[in-house]
Design a protein around this motif. Structure first.
Motif, PDB file in Angstrom:
ATOM      1  N   GLN A   1      43.500  46.531  56.158  1.00 18.87           N
ATOM      2  CA  GLN A   1      44.833  46.111  55.744  1.00 18.87           C
ATOM      3  C   GLN A   1      45.248  44.783  56.354  1.00 18.87           C
ATOM      4  O   GLN A   1      46.225  44.173  55.902  1.00 18.87           O
ATOM      5  CB  GLN A   1      45.846  47.192  56.121  1.00 18.87           C
ATOM      6  CG  GLN A   1      45.671  48.477  55.326  1.00 18.87           C
ATOM      7  CD  GLN A   1      45.815  48.248  53.843  1.00 18.87           C
ATOM      8  OE1 GLN A   1      46.826  47.716  53.376  1.00 18.87           O
ATOM      9  NE2 GLN A   1      44.799  48.629  53.066  1.00 18.87           N
TER      10      GLN A   1
ATOM     11  N   GLN B   1      36.642  53.421  55.926  1.00 23.35           N
ATOM     12  CA  GLN B   1      37.994  53.027  56.314  1.00 23.35           C
ATOM     13  C   GLN B   1      37.900  52.006  57.451  1.00 23.35           C
ATOM     14  O   GLN B   1      37.159  52.207  58.413  1.00 23.35           O
ATOM     15  CB  GLN B   1      38.808  54.228  56.774  1.00 23.35           C
ATOM     16  CG  GLN B   1      39.155  55.222  55.679  1.00 23.35           C
ATOM     17  CD  GLN B   1      38.003  56.168  55.382  1.00 23.35           C
ATOM     18  OE1 GLN B   1      37.350  56.647  56.290  1.00 23.35           O
ATOM     19  NE2 GLN B   1      37.760  56.417  54.105  1.00 23.35           N
TER      20      GLN B   1
ATOM     21  N   TYR C   1      41.464  39.812  58.125  1.00 20.67           N
ATOM     22  CA  TYR C   1      40.938  41.027  57.528  1.00 20.67           C
ATOM     23  C   TYR C   1      39.486  41.232  57.936  1.00 20.67           C
ATOM     24  O   TYR C   1      38.725  40.264  58.009  1.00 20.67           O
ATOM     25  CB  TYR C   1      40.974  40.941  56.005  1.00 20.67           C
ATOM     26  CG  TYR C   1      42.338  40.761  55.405  1.00 20.67           C
ATOM     27  CD1 TYR C   1      42.878  39.500  55.194  1.00 20.67           C
ATOM     28  CD2 TYR C   1      43.092  41.871  55.024  1.00 20.67           C
ATOM     29  CE1 TYR C   1      44.133  39.332  54.640  1.00 20.67           C
ATOM     30  CE2 TYR C   1      44.352  41.717  54.457  1.00 20.67           C
ATOM     31  CZ  TYR C   1      44.864  40.444  54.268  1.00 20.67           C
ATOM     32  OH  TYR C   1      46.112  40.289  53.705  1.00 20.67           O
TER      33      TYR C   1
END
Length: 124
Positions: free
Chosen positions: A116, A3, A95
């Motif tokens: 994101q 993540q 990003y």
């Protein structure tokens, strides 16, 4: 699964600085080559800067060379992008991306995980 969460974007004036951060979790950060990419409206996502998993290799796009610095802190599981002398053409969503044992590729297709994004707007 990795993540990635970017932060640090914002609205700034021409010539000023910003530092973006990308916090990683889920796997051993030190095993991942990392990259910063950006995408402006109606344009394709483009390479900005990459750093190998060993941190020995850092590569920059010509458009940011000398102004941006990529770095990583494996103890904090965080990737950084120090952006100085910002220009209006730096306006984009930024990003961060990760590739296991990445050696410093600038190709978006080489990266397995993406954050994101964080918006950077440089006003003149």
């Amino acid at each position: 699964q990795v993540q990635l969460i970017e932060s640090g974007g914002g609205l700034v004036q021409v010539g000023t600085s910003l530092r973006l951060s990308c916090a990683a979790s889920g796997h051993t950060f030190s095993r991942y080559g990392m990259g910063w990419f950006r995408q402006a409206p109606e344009k394709e996502r483009e390479f900005v800067a990459v750093i190998s998993y060993t941190a020995r290799t850092k590569i920059y796009a010509d458009s940011v060379k000398g102004r941006f610095t990529i770095s990583r802190d494996n103890d904090k599981n965080t990737l950084y992008l120090q952006m100085n002398s910002l220009k209006p053409e730096d306006t984009a969503v930024y990003y961060c991306a990760a590739r296991l044992y990445g050696l410093g590729s600038g190709r978006t297709s080489d990266y397995d995980y993406w954050g994101q994004g964080t918006q950077v707007t440089v006003s003149s």
